[in-house]
Write a protein that holds these residues in place. Structure first.
Motif, mmCIF file in Angstrom:
data_model
loop_
_atom_site.group_PDB
_atom_site.id
_atom_site.type_symbol
_atom_site.label_atom_id
_atom_site.label_comp_id
_atom_site.label_asym_id
_atom_site.label_seq_id
_atom_site.Cartn_x
_atom_site.Cartn_y
_atom_site.Cartn_z
ATOM 1 N N GLY A 89 37.029 35.899 50.080
ATOM 2 C CA GLY A 89 38.234 35.728 49.282
ATOM 3 C C GLY A 89 39.396 35.100 50.042
ATOM 4 O O GLY A 89 39.219 34.575 51.146
ATOM 5 N N PRO A 90 40.580 35.187 49.406
ATOM 6 C CA PRO A 90 40.853 35.901 48.160
ATOM 7 C C PRO A 90 40.214 35.206 46.960
ATOM 8 O O PRO A 90 40.235 33.986 46.847
ATOM 9 C CB PRO A 90 42.379 35.886 48.045
ATOM 10 C CG PRO A 90 42.792 34.693 48.859
ATOM 11 C CD PRO A 90 41.792 34.551 49.961
ATOM 12 N N VAL A 91 39.637 36.020 46.080
ATOM 13 C CA VAL A 91 38.948 35.511 44.917
ATOM 14 C C VAL A 91 39.306 36.373 43.717
ATOM 15 O O VAL A 91 39.451 37.594 43.831
ATOM 16 C CB VAL A 91 37.420 35.492 45.149
ATOM 17 C CG1 VAL A 91 36.889 36.893 45.450
ATOM 18 C CG2 VAL A 91 36.676 34.883 43.985
ATOM 19 N N ARG A 92 39.455 35.747 42.569
ATOM 20 C CA ARG A 92 39.768 36.473 41.343
ATOM 21 C C ARG A 92 38.477 37.104 40.802
ATOM 22 O O ARG A 92 37.456 36.412 40.661
ATOM 23 C CB ARG A 92 40.355 35.524 40.297
ATOM 24 C CG ARG A 92 41.014 36.213 39.098
ATOM 25 C CD ARG A 92 41.455 35.158 38.093
ATOM 26 N NE ARG A 92 42.370 34.197 38.671
ATOM 27 C CZ ARG A 92 43.691 34.327 38.659
ATOM 28 N NH1 ARG A 92 44.248 35.369 38.081
ATOM 29 N NH2 ARG A 92 44.460 33.384 39.207
ATOM 30 N N VAL A 93 38.515 38.400 40.522
ATOM 31 C CA VAL A 93 37.304 39.106 40.067
ATOM 32 C C VAL A 93 37.604 39.896 38.804
ATOM 33 O O VAL A 93 38.740 40.312 38.552
ATOM 34 C CB VAL A 93 36.762 40.050 41.159
ATOM 35 C CG1 VAL A 93 36.320 39.263 42.387
ATOM 36 C CG2 VAL A 93 37.792 41.107 41.542
ATOM 37 N N ALA A 94 36.552 40.114 38.028
ATOM 38 C CA ALA A 94 36.650 40.935 36.820
ATOM 39 C C ALA A 94 36.324 42.390 37.161
ATOM 40 O O ALA A 94 35.707 42.679 38.193
ATOM 41 C CB ALA A 94 35.684 40.419 35.762
ATOM 42 N N ARG A 95 36.725 43.274 36.295
ATOM 43 C CA ARG A 95 36.393 44.682 36.495
ATOM 44 C C ARG A 95 34.875 44.857 36.477
ATOM 45 O O ARG A 95 34.186 44.329 35.610
ATOM 46 C CB ARG A 95 37.025 45.511 35.373
ATOM 47 C CG ARG A 95 36.737 47.003 35.481
ATOM 48 C CD ARG A 95 37.458 47.753 34.397
ATOM 49 N NE ARG A 95 37.236 49.190 34.510
ATOM 50 C CZ ARG A 95 37.803 50.106 33.736
ATOM 51 N NH1 ARG A 95 38.625 49.719 32.758
ATOM 52 N NH2 ARG A 95 37.542 51.388 33.913
ATOM 53 N N GLY A 96 34.371 45.566 37.468
ATOM 54 C CA GLY A 96 32.940 45.804 37.559
ATOM 55 C C GLY A 96 32.177 44.770 38.366
ATOM 56 O O GLY A 96 30.967 44.918 38.593
ATOM 57 N N ALA A 97 32.851 43.719 38.825
ATOM 58 C CA ALA A 97 32.187 42.684 39.627
ATOM 59 C C ALA A 97 31.763 43.263 40.971
ATOM 60 O O ALA A 97 32.483 44.056 41.586
ATOM 61 C CB ALA A 97 33.127 41.500 39.833
ATOM 62 N N VAL A 98 30.586 42.871 41.430
ATOM 63 C CA VAL A 98 30.097 43.309 42.735
ATOM 64 C C VAL A 98 30.764 42.440 43.799
ATOM 65 O O VAL A 98 30.536 41.226 43.868
ATOM 66 C CB VAL A 98 28.564 43.193 42.832
ATOM 67 C CG1 VAL A 98 28.096 43.582 44.236
ATOM 68 C CG2 VAL A 98 27.892 44.069 41.778
ATOM 69 N N VAL A 99 31.588 43.066 44.638
ATOM 70 C CA VAL A 99 32.329 42.307 45.640
ATOM 71 C C VAL A 99 31.756 42.496 47.044
ATOM 72 O O VAL A 99 32.044 41.708 47.946
ATOM 73 C CB VAL A 99 33.820 42.698 45.632
ATOM 74 C CG1 VAL A 99 34.464 42.287 44.308
ATOM 75 C CG2 VAL A 99 34.010 44.191 45.870
ATOM 76 N N ALA A 100 30.943 43.545 47.238
ATOM 77 C CA ALA A 100 30.333 43.776 48.552
ATOM 78 C C ALA A 100 29.033 44.568 48.373
ATOM 79 O O ALA A 100 28.846 45.258 47.372
ATOM 80 C CB ALA A 100 31.293 44.535 49.465
#
Length: 285
Positions: free
Chosen positions: A61-72
């Protein structure tokens, strides 16, 4: 020797009678104030649910993510964004104590300290409970604290509870809402709501705010047309077939220009090289 002096006298007279003429054109000077300060936003850290190899499927990131997105992912376990916003795989050590109540009393020097985000390493072993990144919820208001010099028309802007601001010096003007101001010597401490919040701003808590402190309009001429004479700043203005010295007011600008705010108008003819000019008759053609 006499012929040399006569030759020089002839050319001096020729230059006086045939000066280079220029015309005053419209000019605008925008006064810019750059204020160094700190950004404030709400954020929450994400902790590793297990021990194991750490990876970031969406990048660090920084990256825009939606709720529930797998970030790690850690050891096969997924770390998801609990809310939509900006995800960044990094920290700066200020996550638990970065709040308005702690920052507002700070002196000017304290607001100049550097707080840059440090990225967390990818494809390394992570321990259960360690920070693997953070979420800056969106939408939310980005805020700014800094010390501003009182120049231009900022006093009037403060009365209106809004400041004219820019992302950069070439950007169009936006409006920042003033939350709190406090006089501090020859400076004013300001607490603002910013009109924008692009994701790249989360990489540092430091920010230089560009404030539009007003515009000055006038007649723009070359700096060479301005002369100090008898303790007065002036310009040699062409009136018909004569040159007269006219006192002016204004300010020097970059690129060897001078913005005249009083004394001449746009379209007036002036002598381009004031140092070589004098009052009297001239021949324009």
């Amino acid at each position: 020797m006499l012929w040399v002096l006569a030759f020089k006298s002839y050319f001096d007279r020729y230059e006086y009678l045939h000066p280079e003429i220029t015309w005053a054109i419209p000019g605008i000077d925008t006064q810019i104030i750059r204020v160094k300060g700190l950004l404030l936003w709400k954020e929450n850290v994400l902790l590793s649910p297990a021990s194991g190899a750490l990876s970031y499927p969406l990048g660090r990131g920084p990256v825009r993510v939606a709720r529930g997105a797998v970030v790690a992912r850690v050891g096969g376990r997924e770390v998801k964004a609990y809310q939509q916003g900006y995800f960044v795989a990094g920290k700066d050590g200020q996550e638990a104590r970065w709040r308005y109540s702690a920052l507002w009393p700070a002196k000017r020097a304290e607001l100049s300290k550097q707080f840059d985000l440090q990225y967390l390493p990818e494809n390394t072993a992570a321990m259960r409970g360690q920070i693997v990144g953070k979420i800056i919820e969106q939408p939310q208001e980005l805020r700014f604290i800094g010390y501003m010099p009182m120049r231009g028309d900022v006093a009037e802007q403060i009365k209106r509870k809004k400041l004219r601001v820019r992302i950069d010096s070439e950007d169009t003007v936006s409006s920042a809402k003033i939350r709190v101001t406090q006089k501090s010597g020859d400076m004013t401490k300001i607490y603002l709501t910013m009109p924008w919040f692009p994701p790249e701003l989360v990489l540092s808590r430091n920010y230089t705010l560009i404030i539009d402190a007003g515009q000055t309009e006038g007649a723009l001429v070359p700096q060479s047309a301005i002369l100090e004479k008898g303790g007065r700043t002036g310009i040699y203005m062409v009136r018909g077939a004569r040159v007269v010295f006219v006192p002016v007011e204004g300010k020097r600008l970059p690129n060897d220009k001078f913005l005249v705010t009083k004394g001449i108008s746009v379209g007036d003819a002036v002598v381009e090289d004031a140092a070589a000019a004098r009052e009297g008759r001239i021949q324009l053609w």
